[in-house]
Scaffold this active site. Structure first.
Site, short mmCIF file in Angstrom:
data_model
loop_
_atom_site.label_atom_id
_atom_site.label_comp_id
_atom_site.label_asym_id
_atom_site.label_seq_id
_atom_site.Cartn_x
_atom_site.Cartn_y
_atom_site.Cartn_z
N SER A 1 0.81 -1.23 0.00
CA SER A 1 0.00 0.00 0.00
C SER A 1 0.84 1.28 0.00
CB SER A 1 -0.98 -0.01 1.18
OG SER A 1 -1.93 -1.02 0.98
N LYS B 1 -9.46 -5.12 11.12
CA LYS B 1 -10.59 -4.61 10.31
C LYS B 1 -11.91 -4.58 11.07
CE LYS B 1 -8.80 -5.78 5.77
NZ LYS B 1 -8.99 -6.46 4.50
N ASP C 1 -12.90 -3.13 0.15
CA ASP C 1 -12.55 -4.49 -0.32
C ASP C 1 -13.64 -5.04 -1.24
OD1 ASP C 1 -10.08 -4.82 0.91
OD2 ASP C 1 -10.94 -5.62 2.76
N ALA D 1 -13.82 -17.80 5.17
CA ALA D 1 -14.91 -17.13 5.90
C ALA D 1 -14.37 -16.10 6.88
CB ALA D 1 -15.76 -18.17 6.62
N ALA E 1 -12.14 -10.74 4.79
CA ALA E 1 -12.20 -10.44 3.35
C ALA E 1 -13.29 -11.28 2.68
CB ALA E 1 -10.85 -10.71 2.70
N ARG F 1 -12.51 -24.03 6.26
CA ARG F 1 -11.92 -25.03 7.16
C ARG F 1 -12.76 -25.17 8.43
NH1 ARG F 1 -5.99 -23.74 9.38
NH2 ARG F 1 -7.14 -21.93 10.15
N ILE G 1 -16.15 -24.90 9.65
CA ILE G 1 -17.45 -24.87 8.96
C ILE G 1 -18.45 -23.95 9.66
CG2 ILE G 1 -18.36 -26.96 10.06
CD1 ILE G 1 -18.86 -25.91 6.37
N TYR H 1 -2.37 -12.40 -3.77
CA TYR H 1 -1.67 -11.80 -4.93
C TYR H 1 -0.15 -11.95 -4.86
CZ TYR H 1 -1.40 -8.10 -1.49
OH TYR H 1 -1.18 -7.41 -0.32
P1 NAP Z 1 -8.64 -13.81 7.90
O1 NAP Z 1 -9.81 -13.04 8.43
O2 NAP Z 1 -7.50 -14.11 8.79
O3 NAP Z 1 -9.23 -15.22 7.32
C1 NAP Z 1 -8.36 -16.23 6.89
C2 NAP Z 1 -9.15 -17.34 6.17
O4 NAP Z 1 -8.19 -18.30 5.68
C3 NAP Z 1 -10.13 -18.09 7.07
O5 NAP Z 1 -11.22 -18.51 6.30
C4 NAP Z 1 -9.27 -19.30 7.51
O6 NAP Z 1 -10.02 -20.44 7.87
C5 NAP Z 1 -8.53 -19.59 6.21
N1 NAP Z 1 -7.29 -20.36 6.43
C6 NAP Z 1 -6.17 -19.93 7.05
N2 NAP Z 1 -5.25 -20.93 7.08
C7 NAP Z 1 -5.84 -22.01 6.47
C8 NAP Z 1 -5.42 -23.34 6.21
N3 NAP Z 1 -4.20 -23.77 6.57
N4 NAP Z 1 -6.28 -24.17 5.56
C9 NAP Z 1 -7.50 -23.74 5.17
N5 NAP Z 1 -7.98 -22.49 5.41
C10 NAP Z 1 -7.14 -21.64 6.06
O7 NAP Z 1 -8.01 -13.09 6.61
P2 NAP Z 1 -8.75 -12.15 5.53
O8 NAP Z 1 -8.57 -10.75 5.87
O9 NAP Z 1 -10.13 -12.68 5.31
O10 NAP Z 1 -7.82 -12.44 4.23
C11 NAP Z 1 -7.94 -13.66 3.53
C12 NAP Z 1 -7.05 -13.61 2.29
O11 NAP Z 1 -7.50 -12.59 1.40
C13 NAP Z 1 -5.57 -13.29 2.62
O12 NAP Z 1 -4.78 -14.10 1.81
C14 NAP Z 1 -5.45 -11.83 2.20
O13 NAP Z 1 -4.13 -11.51 1.80
C15 NAP Z 1 -6.42 -11.78 1.02
N6 NAP Z 1 -6.88 -10.42 0.74
C16 NAP Z 1 -6.56 -9.86 -0.45
C17 NAP Z 1 -6.99 -8.60 -0.76
C18 NAP Z 1 -6.61 -8.01 -2.09
O14 NAP Z 1 -6.69 -6.79 -2.22
N7 NAP Z 1 -6.24 -8.81 -3.08
C19 NAP Z 1 -7.75 -7.87 0.15
C20 NAP Z 1 -8.09 -8.46 1.37
C21 NAP Z 1 -7.63 -9.74 1.65
P3 NAP Z 1 -10.51 -20.63 9.41
O15 NAP Z 1 -11.73 -19.77 9.54
O16 NAP Z 1 -10.80 -22.07 9.51
O17 NAP Z 1 -9.39 -20.18 10.29
#
Ligand code: NAP
Length: 288
Positions: free
Chosen positions: A16, A66, A102, A142, A145, A165, A167, A234
């Protein structure tokens, strides 16, 4: 000098600052505005928020703040409230106002990716917004994001499925956006037009991992419809998730577009000026 920042932990890897400073430079605002990354641990958020408005004009918010940041804000816009997460805060007349870009960044990147990859005619381009209406789409993940992605897909009128993962989190998310939660053993029963990865799997240092198995992609493969895959991860750009989807004939869209579009929409909220998207894209691409 107006100062802006992104807060999170860890934050050193964030693109960013490069993206927003490139935007300030492109609009010749770089002598008046600067953007930086600030490491804020969960136990430091309260202290940071008590001095934020004295030092900064706005900020982006990333993992893990967030949701937690919302209680320190004076106002939260309707979309961010429905999603339950804020990724952009603007200081406006002394008030702290929270937004979520987002979801809109995801929508813009998805539709742009489809237009670019599918070589659509002008007529087809206008109908791209309805491409997923009443079509089955699967969100994998879930977290925060994923909530923004589910909100975006519900706005596009998609028939939403969610898996995760844990559910119970998928069930809550599906319930909130009128979708259906599926456990892993039920995933082969749908024929998704779009599959979105919103887990952190596939991201460096888990770059050889994917939340979707090769055999599942092959079961989903449909000979008559165009199917899309979208990875919110990304770094790296070409994740295992996207590579496996391509092998099954899916049209793959990388996560850099979402990063740039959520950033450009935050930039417009911060400055009131049209974001120089090409300069922002360039700043991201050289770092990936
Ligand atoms: P978060 O709230 O920490 O959620 C992480 C997610 O990943 C949960 O669903 C978690 O499952 C799952 N997970 C983590 N480790 C896992 C594993 N070993 N096996 C299976 N599932 C696993 O993070 P977030 O903010 O939602 O971000 C999620 C992703 O989106 C990240 O990679 C982030 O970089 C990306 N993102 C990208 C952008 C963009 O601009 N491109 C913007 C925002 C986010 P559980 O619920 O079971 O823990």
């Amino acid at each position: 000098m107006k100062r802006y920042c992104v807060i999170g932990s860890p934050i050193a890897h964030s693109l960013s600052p490069a993206m927003h400073n490139a935007a300030f430079a492109a609009l010749e605002l770089n002598k008046q505005a600067h953007y930086e990354a600030v490491e804020v641990m969960p136990n430091e958020l309260e202290n940071f928020m008590s001095v934020f408005a004295q030092q900064y004009a706005g900020m982006n918010v990333t993992i893990p703040h967030k949701e937690a940041v919302m209680k320190y804000l004076d106002e939260v816009d309707d979309c961010a409230r429905t999603i339950g997460a804020v990724n952009t805060v603007k200081v406006d007349g002394g008030k702290l106002i929270g937004y979520n870009t987002d979801w809109s960044g995801f929508t813009a990147a998805l539709l742009e990716g489809i237009q670019q990859k599918s070589h659509l005619s002008a007529n087809e381009q206008t109908s791209v917004k309805t491409i997923f209406q009443h079509k089955p789409v699967l969100v994998v993940g879930a977290g925060g994001a994923a909530r923004a992605v589910c909100f975006a897909l519900s706005q596009l009128g998609a028939q939403l499925y969610v898996t995760n993962r844990t559910i119970e989190k998928a069930q809550k998310l599906a319930h909130d956006f009128r979708g259906v939660a599926l456990s892993h053993d039920k995933l082969a029963s749908i024929e998704p037009s779009l599959v979105v990865n919103v887990t952190s799997l596939g991201m460096n240092p888990h770059e050889f991992e994917s939340p979707v198995s090769v055999s599942l992609w092959q079961k989903w493969k449909h000979s008559k419809i165009t199917q899309y895959s979208f990875d919110c991860v990304y770094n790296p750009l070409n994740t295992q998730f996207l590579k496996d989807s391509i092998s099954a004939g899916f049209v793959a869209i990388t996560g850099d577009g979402m990063l740039v579009h959520q950033g450009s929409e935050s930039f417009e909220l911060f400055t009131g000026k049209k974001a120089p998207i090409e300069a922002m894209k360039k700043a991201v691409v050289v770092k990936l």
